[in-house]
Structure formats: structure tokens, C-alpha cells
Enzyme design. Structure first.
Site, PDB file in Angstrom:
ATOM      1  N   ALA A   1      -7.655   9.269  32.801  1.00  0.00           N
ATOM      2  CA  ALA A   1      -8.333  10.494  32.348  1.00  0.00           C
ATOM      3  C   ALA A   1      -8.099  10.718  30.860  1.00  0.00           C
ATOM      4  O   ALA A   1      -9.012  11.113  30.122  1.00  0.00           O
ATOM      5  CB  ALA A   1      -7.847  11.698  33.154  1.00  0.00           C
ATOM      6  N   ASP A   2      -6.874  10.477  30.393  1.00  0.00           N
ATOM      7  CA  ASP A   2      -6.575  10.579  28.962  1.00  0.00           C
ATOM      8  C   ASP A   2      -7.410   9.591  28.160  1.00  0.00           C
ATOM      9  O   ASP A   2      -7.990   9.934  27.124  1.00  0.00           O
ATOM     10  CB  ASP A   2      -5.091  10.274  28.718  1.00  0.00           C
ATOM     11  CG  ASP A   2      -4.207  11.494  28.830  1.00  0.00           C
ATOM     12  OD1 ASP A   2      -4.706  12.611  28.626  1.00  0.00           O
ATOM     13  OD2 ASP A   2      -3.013  11.333  29.117  1.00  0.00           O
ATOM     14  N   ILE A   3      -7.440   8.350  28.618  1.00  0.00           N
ATOM     15  CA  ILE A   3      -8.159   7.301  27.897  1.00  0.00           C
ATOM     16  C   ILE A   3      -9.650   7.638  27.812  1.00  0.00           C
ATOM     17  O   ILE A   3     -10.277   7.527  26.754  1.00  0.00           O
ATOM     18  CB  ILE A   3      -7.948   5.942  28.578  1.00  0.00           C
ATOM     19  CG1 ILE A   3      -6.480   5.517  28.456  1.00  0.00           C
ATOM     20  CG2 ILE A   3      -8.866   4.881  27.984  1.00  0.00           C
ATOM     21  CD1 ILE A   3      -6.096   4.353  29.336  1.00  0.00           C
TER      22      ILE A   3
ATOM     23  N   GLY B   1     -10.261  10.524  25.437  1.00  0.00           N
ATOM     24  CA  GLY B   1     -10.161  10.059  24.056  1.00  0.00           C
ATOM     25  C   GLY B   1     -11.402   9.306  23.627  1.00  0.00           C
ATOM     26  O   GLY B   1     -11.917   9.507  22.520  1.00  0.00           O
TER      27      GLY B   1
END
Length: 425
Positions: A197-199, A202
């Protein structure tokens, strides 16, 4: 705590000579983000040529610096930084700044006035309390592209909540479709092993920033970008969500097997395991030929994709028996030769030695005069005319504070010394 690096040690130039032209040459970015999603966005912009200044907490810096072990340790000092930090902060300069104090906020406003992009991932409304919200900075720089990355976005009932990758995976459906099937030992919801989810958030931030830069070229106007981890995770669900919304047919957890394409998963061979992936009947017919069972291509149990799905267990047993007579190298050569996707189950050591990745320049060694050599993954973005430049190692905390204040804001040595003495920088 004096967070300045040893200036004598830093006298050698860290970056190598940059390419003559890079896509984002001249674009100035202020990166106020921490941990993964925002820093990854800033790093990608730096790879593309942007001048990225990472704004960090005085003394401590980004929380990710201390998220270890394991660590990258300086060969000449006792200084250490987490290996995690190295993955999302190359190509940046570091300025420590206490913008919660009026003097620090004014410095940040001055930097924003001559910047193109502003990235932040504080809780909704936090920066506005210091006069650094979108409306505040838009008033002094209408061309500024202000990108906010949060767990749940700037609107909605969850907007004030904090949110991390794991939570976004849970709430965004990723864990519901990841893991072993019900009835198997160890069955149950499972997170993806990387912060997906972070990737994705970003990467979405980068897409949005580039689109906003393009819009600004035509309109002259900046804008506010609102990226959330939860939105990004839900958008990743693709067919899992579509199957429910359009057919009320939830796709079950299938472990290493694909929920609809069969065969598509991990198979045992004589000396280990390989991954075989087919997505249409033509590929399956070619695979059956290589496995020594051309009749499977006409077998009513296996000929069509929907038939193979209904008879997945029996097909897996039949394929496992056929594959058991040879090892990985034999099958990878034979199956790939038949134009069917097949490959090994690589661990990190295997990946480092992979000849394809070496040719694609996916491993880069950066030299930092204090931290020594740092190895990072290369960029997956390949351009024929404006190649990505990866040459600057992740910075130490506040490594570039004085240089940035001199060059960008023309502060004097005395002014900089006073700021440091008062712990503004």
C-alpha cells in the site's frame, strides 16, 4: 545533538557526473515526508532529475533511519543507519528544520516560494496549524504543486486517523485475498510481504505530480494532490473487487494458485520448485506438449480455462507427476522454449546473481564519504533519450543544511550559526 556530518569527510564529491539532460532537470522539490510512501515518491522524482530537499526533524531525522536491524554502518565511524532508509532516500539533500517554531516556518515558506513541488505526509490539518497548509503556500506561490499523502485522505470520516501500510492492507481488502485457502493448515488473512500500500501510494503520488506539472505547463497553475494509502490499496484489488461488485462472486484466497488462471502457480520438480504461469488455452496446449501429454490439450477436463479451473486438483496431480522426472534447469529451459512463462523461486541471494537483472542495471553501488558504499536497487524506469541518474547516496541527517540555506536563501554564516544555536536547524 549536533547532526552535522564531518565536513572534512564530506569534502569529496558524492555524486558522479550527471547526464547532460534529465527529464525533471530544474524542478525543485521539498520532501517533508517520512517512512515509505512519501520518501519513495521523492526518490523517484530525484531519479528523474529533480532537485529534492528532504526536510527532517532536527537531531533525529526521518523515523525510518532508526528502523532496524539490519544496519548500514560507517567504515570509519560508529554511525549507523537502517538498511530500510537506504531504499527510499537516494538522490536527496537533507535539511533539518524545526518548522513548528515561527523562525523555522518562515524558512520553509521561503523555500516553498521558489519550489515547484511540496510533498508531505502529516496527519490532515497538521501543517495548516503552522501556516504551512496548501492554502497558505498557494497564496505565496500559486504555481506550487502540493502533494499530501495520508492513510485515509483529506476528506471523509476517517480523515483524522493515522494510517500505516499494514492497516491499509487490512482495511483495503488485500489481506482478504492473500493467504492459504480455507481448510488448509495456516489458512487465514495474510499481509503481502512488502509494504504494497505504501509503495502504490508513493507511485500514485509520482503519477499525480507529473500530471500536475504537465497541467501547470498549460495553465500556469499549481494544485493540491490528495493521495491516500487506503484509496491506493483498494484500487489495486482489480478483479477481486470487480468480481464482487459486478457478479457478487468473492474470489477466495488461493495461496500460490491463481484464482482464475490454471495452471498458474508453484510446482514441485525433482530438485525443488518452479513457477509455471499460463493465461490462455493456447499456452496450456504448448505446456501439455512439453510435459509429454499432448492429449491434455483436447481433454474435456483441461482443454478450456474454465474446465481446468473446475479440475484444478486433478490437473495439479497430473502435472506434478510429469514434472517429477527432471529438475529445475531442465524444465525452465524446456517450458520457456515452448513460449510458456516459467521461472525459479528466487531468494535475495539469487536475485543479486541474476544475469537479466545485472544487464538491466538493477543493482547500483553508491558511495558516501562517511557511510561508505551503499548498494541500492536500480530504477525500473528506462528511457532512450533521458536515462535515469542514480548517483547520490542517501544523505546523513542535516548533511546539506548549511549549503541549502546559503544557496537557496542567501543566508550568511552568522545567520546560519544563530539558527543552529537556537536549534531551528
Amino acid at each position: 545533538m549536533d547532526d552535522r556530518p564531518n565536513q572534512a569527510a564530506l569534502s569529496a564529491d558524492c555524486p558522479t557526473e550527471a547526464p547532460a539532460e534529465r527529464i525533471l532537470d530544474g524542478v525543485k522539490v521539498l520532501d517533508l515526508s517520512r517512512v515509505v510512501a512519501g520518501p519513495l515518491a521523492g526518490q523517484t522524482l530525484a531519479d528523474l532529475g529533480a532537485d529534492v530537499v528532504k526536510i527532517e526533524r532536527v537531531g533525529e531525522g526521518d523515523d525510518l533511519r532508526t528502523l532496524g536491524p539490519p544496519w548500514v554502518t560507517s567504515p570509519t565511524t560508529e554511525l549507523e543507519q537502517s538498511t530500510y532508509f537506504q531504499t527510499v532516500n537516494r538522490g536527496k539533500k537533507s535539511l533539518t528544520l524545526d518548522f513548528a517554531r515561527p523562525e523555522g516556518a518562515e524558512i520553509l515558506k521561503a523555500l516553498a516560494r521558489e519550489s515547484d513541488v511540496f510533498i508531505e505526509n502529516f496527519r490532515t490539518g497538521t501543517l495548516a496549524r503552522y501556516g504551512l497548509g496548501y492554502e497558505d503556500l498557494h497564496a505565496i506561490n500559486p504555481r506550487l504543486i502540493y502533494c499530501s499523502i495520508t492513510g485515509f485522505g483529506q476528506t471523509g470520516p476517517y480523515r483524522d486517523r493515522s494510517g500505516y501500510d499494514y492497516l491499509a492492507q487490512a482495511m483495503g481488502g488485500q489481506m482478504a485475498v492473500t493467504g492459504l485457502p480455507d481448510g488448509m493448515t495456516g489458512a487465514g488473512p495474510m499481509r503481502v510481504g512488502v509494504p504494497i500500500a505504501d509503495i502504490t501510494a508513493g507511485n500514485n503520488a509520482v503519477i499525480a505530480i507529473l500530471a500536475a506539472l504537465y497541467h501547470r505547463e498549460r495553465s500556469g497553475k499549481g494544485q493540491h494532490i490528495d493521495i491516500s494509502l487506503l484509496d491506493s490499496q483498494v484500487a489495486l484489488l482489480l478483479n477481486s473487487l470487480s468480481a464482487w461488485m459486478n457478479a457478487r462472486a468473492p474470489l477466495p484466497r488461493t495461496g500460490n494458485d491463481h484464482p482464475t488462471a490454471v495452471p498458474n502457480g508453484v510446482f514441485a520438480v525433482k530438485d525443488g520448485h518452479i513457477l509455471i504461469a499460463t493465461f490462455n488455452d493456447r499456452e496450456f496446449a504448448r505446456l501439455a506438449e512439453v510435459l509429454g501429454h499432448p492429449e491434455w490439450g483436447q481433454d474435456p477436463r483441461y482443454a478450456r480455462s474454465r474446465d481446468r479451473l473446475a479440475n484444478r486438483v486433478q490437473l495439479t496431480e497430473d502435472m506434478t507427476e510429469a514434472l517429477s522426472h527432471h529438475g529445475k534447469q531442465h524444465w525452465m529451459k524446456a517450458i520457456n522454449g515452448a513460449k510458456v512463462s516459467c521461472g525459479p523461486i528466487n531468494d535475495m541471494a539469487d536475485i543479486e546473481q541474476d544475469e537479466q537483472l545485472a544487464v538491466r542495471e538493477m543493482f547500483v553501488t553508491l558511495h558516501h564519504p562517511v557511510m561508505g558504499d551503499v548498494r541500492v536497487a536500480g530504477s525500473p524506469l528506462k528511457f532512450s533519450e533521458t536515462p535515469v541518474d542514480i548517483s547520490r547516496a542517501p544523505p546523513l541527517v542535516g548533511e546539506d543544511s548549511e549549503a541549502i540555506l546559503r544557496e537557496r536563501l542567501t543566508l550568511t554564516d552568522t545567520e546560519i550559526q544563530n539558527l543552529r544555536a537556537n536549534k531551528i536547524i
